[in-house]
Design a protein around this motif. Structure first.
Motif, PDB file in Angstrom:
ATOM      1  N   LEU A 157       0.851  -1.181   0.000  1.00 51.71           N
ATOM      2  CA  LEU A 157       0.000   0.000   0.000  1.00 51.71           C
ATOM      3  C   LEU A 157       0.890   1.234   0.000  1.00 51.71           C
ATOM      4  CD1 LEU A 157      -2.788   1.384   0.221  1.00 51.71           C
ATOM      5  CD2 LEU A 157      -2.510   1.296   2.717  1.00 51.71           C
ATOM      6  N   THR A 158       0.697   2.079  -0.998  1.00 52.11           N
ATOM      7  CA  THR A 158       1.443   3.329  -1.101  1.00 52.11           C
ATOM      8  C   THR A 158       0.494   4.488  -0.885  1.00 52.11           C
ATOM      9  OG1 THR A 158       3.037   2.407  -2.668  1.00 52.11           O
ATOM     10  CG2 THR A 158       2.819   4.799  -2.613  1.00 52.11           C
ATOM     11  N   VAL A 159       0.879   5.374   0.021  1.00 49.60           N
ATOM     12  CA  VAL A 159       0.146   6.613   0.237  1.00 49.60           C
ATOM     13  C   VAL A 159       1.135   7.743   0.014  1.00 49.60           C
ATOM     14  CG1 VAL A 159      -1.208   8.014   1.822  1.00 49.60           C
ATOM     15  CG2 VAL A 159      -1.402   5.523   1.881  1.00 49.60           C
ATOM     16  N   GLY A 160       0.837   8.613  -0.952  1.00 50.65           N
ATOM     17  CA  GLY A 160       1.806   9.642  -1.313  1.00 50.65           C
ATOM     18  C   GLY A 160       1.180  11.004  -1.433  1.00 50.65           C
ATOM     19  N   LEU A 167      -1.843   3.831  -4.063  1.00 48.96           N
ATOM     20  CA  LEU A 167      -1.576   2.672  -4.913  1.00 48.96           C
ATOM     21  C   LEU A 167      -1.628   1.426  -4.052  1.00 48.96           C
ATOM     22  CD1 LEU A 167      -0.623   1.379  -7.606  1.00 48.96           C
ATOM     23  CD2 LEU A 167       1.724   1.787  -6.837  1.00 48.96           C
ATOM     24  N   ALA A 168      -2.561   0.558  -4.349  1.00 51.03           N
ATOM     25  CA  ALA A 168      -2.693  -0.704  -3.626  1.00 51.03           C
ATOM     26  C   ALA A 168      -2.457  -1.842  -4.601  1.00 51.03           C
ATOM     27  CB  ALA A 168      -4.073  -0.819  -2.999  1.00 51.03           C
ATOM     28  N   VAL A 190      -5.302   5.370  -7.550  1.00 49.57           N
ATOM     29  CA  VAL A 190      -6.142   6.555  -7.490  1.00 49.57           C
ATOM     30  C   VAL A 190      -5.250   7.734  -7.137  1.00 49.57           C
ATOM     31  CG1 VAL A 190      -8.112   7.691  -6.401  1.00 49.57           C
ATOM     32  CG2 VAL A 190      -8.152   5.217  -6.759  1.00 49.57           C
ATOM     33  N   ARG A 191      -5.335   8.791  -7.924  1.00 47.80           N
ATOM     34  CA  ARG A 191      -4.471   9.947  -7.671  1.00 47.80           C
ATOM     35  C   ARG A 191      -5.185  11.226  -8.056  1.00 47.80           C
ATOM     36  NH1 ARG A 191      -0.793   9.452 -11.544  1.00 47.80           N
ATOM     37  NH2 ARG A 191      -1.795  11.105 -12.752  1.00 47.80           N
ATOM     38  N   TYR A 745       6.136  12.100  -3.629  1.00 48.74           N
ATOM     39  CA  TYR A 745       6.758  11.410  -2.496  1.00 48.74           C
ATOM     40  C   TYR A 745       5.688  10.593  -1.799  1.00 48.74           C
ATOM     41  CZ  TYR A 745       4.785  15.537  -0.210  1.00 48.74           C
ATOM     42  OH  TYR A 745       3.944  16.542   0.195  1.00 48.74           O
ATOM     43  N   GLY A 746       6.143   9.661  -0.975  1.00 47.06           N
ATOM     44  CA  GLY A 746       5.186   8.842  -0.263  1.00 47.06           C
ATOM     45  C   GLY A 746       5.852   7.732   0.506  1.00 47.06           C
ATOM     46  N   MET A 747       5.018   6.904   1.106  1.00 44.56           N
ATOM     47  CA  MET A 747       5.476   5.763   1.889  1.00 44.56           C
ATOM     48  C   MET A 747       4.747   4.520   1.393  1.00 44.56           C
ATOM     49  SD  MET A 747       7.443   4.780   4.467  1.00 44.56           S
ATOM     50  CE  MET A 747       7.667   6.132   5.616  1.00 44.56           C
TER      51      MET A 747
END
Length: 753
Positions: A157-160, A167-168, A190-191, A745-747
């Motif tokens: 799972l990316t949350v940026g 992004l999952a 989804v962005r 950027y994100g994690m």
């Protein structure tokens, strides 16, 4: 940010002392990358995930030999100066994209998502004696992760930010029974938008995507493997529209000649109702009356049957059906101009809203016999492709509701039937010397049916009386030869000569008949001849790949602007316009002096220019009038080819810090430099991208059991504004382009089992 691409299972990877034994199948057999006598790069699953690579565009930051552009919903892949120049359906990409060996024939369909991959292979130079579909520039092979004999999978799972990117992605695979395995992978992106439409206030360049792939593998016996694959991808957002760069003819409103005012951009004029007209105030924004539409859907079903007929012979059948539907809409003038009749276009109601649905389906069948008789090994193959493309291209005031008849229409269909026989063999003369030979016979037939027309104020919309409804066929034989020399196990020296072929074709709807006797609109095949010398050094802490090449292109397929005697005074025609040559050097270095530090370095030098090319410049104001036919062609000899940076450099150092019982931290960064690129054969500075550095970095935490990860990343740290492609829009007198993403950027939180 791991620097090596692994195609081994975990047990093999643990046994590799330095972790740099990369396994690829570029020559249709499993080989270490250092043993492949071709110019090929490999990017592994971990490197793709930790760099947050989800589309083809982002690959150019990891593989310097690729240049990627896009316009009007078309992917423009270039390798060594060869790529697709046309922006109308019907022309094959010069760089082929394969998914598990199946070609994605349409350029628009190459813009799909990358997910759950084992690796990506990038092959440089003509391809045809190893692959079902031929290509003149090179090939990009996506190798998906397959079902395994044990339960495995992952979830990420990316949350940026700052655009709230979510992004999952997840996958699970393993045995269902003793003889049945399966794998299912899903991705959701989804962005929020990278920009806004200043007219409507809505986000643009956003993302709303679904992707899913399922594998079902049957093992009825030790010698038979049946793999069934289904995949689906959809997008429904406001992305891919071209952005305003500048007007095509600056200064025409300020000079002393009122006749030039008609060359002003639509966005410089006043609306019929007196409301002001303006372009966007920010390059990433639009200021258009309507939001862009990007509604894309594609799915594919593939069956791969592999039979080990004996110890020496393996037979493989690859059957696939792929369907692609896309609706693309944007405002050509890139402004809040509404549209009304203009004096310089006579009776036409002028606006530049562009409606382009594309519907394509393809069926392909490939048969391979892989042979290994000890000192003689290789493959024999046969390939068949049946493709149907239908396109609607409307330009006008109200192309969404179709209530306004004053528009230009260039619709049509193209049917492609192609078959080929190909073979490639290597013979070991000794433990040190080997020779290679290959050949491909191709037969192509294409049928074009156009439905072109122009609306007038007096008569309304009417189809042209003379329409294309014709066929043409071509055949070709393309050989290849090569030599290999291995002085020892750690050194390979090779030389290759090959010819490449891209089928003759026609752009759908590109040109209207001017007379019953006008020559057919088809162009002849595009052909490439390439020479390459290379060496690969492996052993210890260093892998070094070096390739020097020279190639020539003849009968290059280019869309050219030509004048016509009536408004709008110009049209576009696909012709065999160009010859070009290219030479250069590609260097790839993998250095791992310790188990903690790794350096990947890639340097490419490319000199690619036209040796023969005559064409009229679409930004020459003299074309836009009754005397346009008298304008002389420009000599473009010596101009650089499109998307051909002289220097491409990637530096990817990585340091891993062991934290003992608490896990590990890996510090990685990637510097990607591209020197200046032109987006047009005329080398116009207004349609170019100056040299730039794209700088990414990440910090990856891995748990002690290596199951859990947390990856903080930042891409395009310097927030460079980089034009991926540019286009001069004659109907609106503007220059537009598409942009690479801004700083993100994100994690990413991940778990694998």
């Amino acid at each position: 940010m791991p620097s090596a691409a692994f195609a081994q299972d975990e047990e093999q990877a643990e046994q590799a002392e330095y972790g740099n034994d990369i396994i690829v199948t570029a020559q249709k057999r499993e080989q270490s990358l250092s043993d492949v006598s071709l110019s090929v790069s490999a990017i592994g699953a971990d490197q793709l995930a930790e760099n947050n690579i989800v589309n083809i565009e982002a690959l150019q930051n990891l593989a310097p030999s690729i240049s990627f552009g896009n316009d009007f919903n078309f992917a423009k892949l270039f390798i060594r100066g060869i790529g697709l120049s046309s922006s109308l359906p019907g022309v094959d990409p010069s760089v082929a994209l394969h998914v598990d060996g199946v070609v994605v024939s349409l350029a628009q369909a190459q813009l799909g998502s990358l997910f759950d991959l084992e690796r990506v292979e990038v092959l440089r130079g003509p391809q045809g004696t190893l692959y079902g579909r031929n290509a003149t520039g090179g090939a990009v092979n996506l190798i998906t992760a397959k079902p395994t004999a044990y339960l495995d999978g992952y979830a990420r799972l990316t949350v940026g930010g700052p655009d709230l990117n979510v992004l999952a992605e997840s996958a699970v695979g393993g045995p269902i029974s003793d003889n049945v395995r399966a794998r299912l992978a899903v991705q959701r992106l989804v962005r929020h938008g990278y920009g806004i439409n200043e007219y409507t206030g809505h986000d643009i360049d956003d993302a709303n995507q679904w992707s899913v792939r399922g594998h079902l593998e049957f093992l009825p016996s030790e010698n038979v493997d049946i793999l069934l694959t289904g995949e689906y991808h959809s997008e429904d957002d406001r992305s891919l529209a071209i952005k305003f760069r500048e007007v095509s003819f600056p200064g025409v409103l300020d000079d002393s000649n009122p006749a030039n005012d008609g060359l002003s951009a639509l966005g410089q004029r006043s609306n019929a109702n007196g409301s002001p007209v303006a372009f966007a105030s920010n390059p990433r924004n639009l200021n258009t009356n309507f939001d862009p539409i990007n509604d894309r859907e594609q799915w594919a079903l593939t069956g791969a049957i592999t039979i080990d007929a004996s110890d020496e012979v393996t037979i493989k059948s690859l059957t696939s059906y792929r369907k692609f539907d896309a609706i693309f809409f944007h405002d050509f003038d890139m402004s809040s101009y509404l549209g009304y009749p203009l004096a310089q276009t006579g009776p036409f109601q002028t606006s530049a809203n562009h409606w382009q649905p594309v519907f394509e389906n393809q069926f392909s069948q490939e048969l391979q016999a892989n042979l290994d008789f000890g000192s003689l090994y290789g493959l024999i193959g046969g390939f068949y492709l049946d493709e149907h493309i239908r396109v609607e291209n409307h330009i006008g005031y109200d192309v969404l509701q179709n209530t306004d008849p004053f528009r230009v229409q260039f619709d049509g269909t193209l049917d492609v039937k192609a078959w080929a026989l190909f073979a490639n063999f290597t013979y070991d003369l000794s433990d040190q010397f080997a020779v290679k030979a290959g050949g491909r016979y191709s037969s192509e037939k294409r049928h074009l049916a156009n439905q072109a027309g122009i609306g007038t104020a007096a008569a309304g919309f009417a189809l042209d009386a003379l329409q294309w409804d014709d066929s043409k066929s071509w055949d070709d034989f393309s050989p290849s030869l090569g030599v290999e020399f291995r002085p020892n196990d750690d050194l390979l020296i090779y030389g290759n000569w090959s010819r490449g072929f891209k089928s003759g074709t026609a752009e759908i709807g590109s040109t209207r008949k001017l007379s019953p006797t006008q020559p057919l609109p088809f162009v002849n095949p595009e052909k490439v001849e390439a020479f390459e010398l290379g060496t690969k050094i492996s052993g210890g802490t260093i892998d070094l790949n070096l390739a020097a090449y020279y190639q020539t292109l003849k009968d290059g397929q280019f869309s050219l602007t030509r004048p016509i005697p009536a408004p709008p005074f110009f049209t576009s025609t696909l012709t065999n316009a160009a010859q070009s040559e290219a030479y250069g050097v590609d260097v790839e270095l993998l250095w791992r002096p310790t188990s903690e530090f790794t350096l990947n370095a890639m340097v490419g030098y490319l000199h690619s220019e036209f040796t023969k090319f005559f064409s009229k410049d679409p930004l020459d104001p003299a074309l836009f009038g009754p005397g346009g036919a008298a304008v002389q062609d420009s000599d473009l000899s010596g101009n650089a080819t499109r998307m051909s940076p002289k220097w491409s450099v990637n530096l990817n150092p990585n340091y891993e810090l062991d934290l003992g019982q608490t896990g590990s931290l890996a510090f990685g960064t990637n510097f990607a430099y591209r020197s200046k690129q032109y987006h047009t054969e005329f080398n116009d500075e207004r349609l170019s991208q100056n040299g730039y550095v794209m700088w990414d970095a990440n910090i990856l935490y891995t748990s002690p059991d290596r199951d859990w990860t947390a990856n903080f990343f930042m891409k395009n740290i310097l927030d460079k504004l980089v034009w991926a492609g540019s286009f001069s829009v004659s109907t609106s007198r503007t220059i537009g382009g598409t942009l690479m993403p801004p700083r993100t950027y994100g994690m990413t939180f991940g778990y694998k089992f």
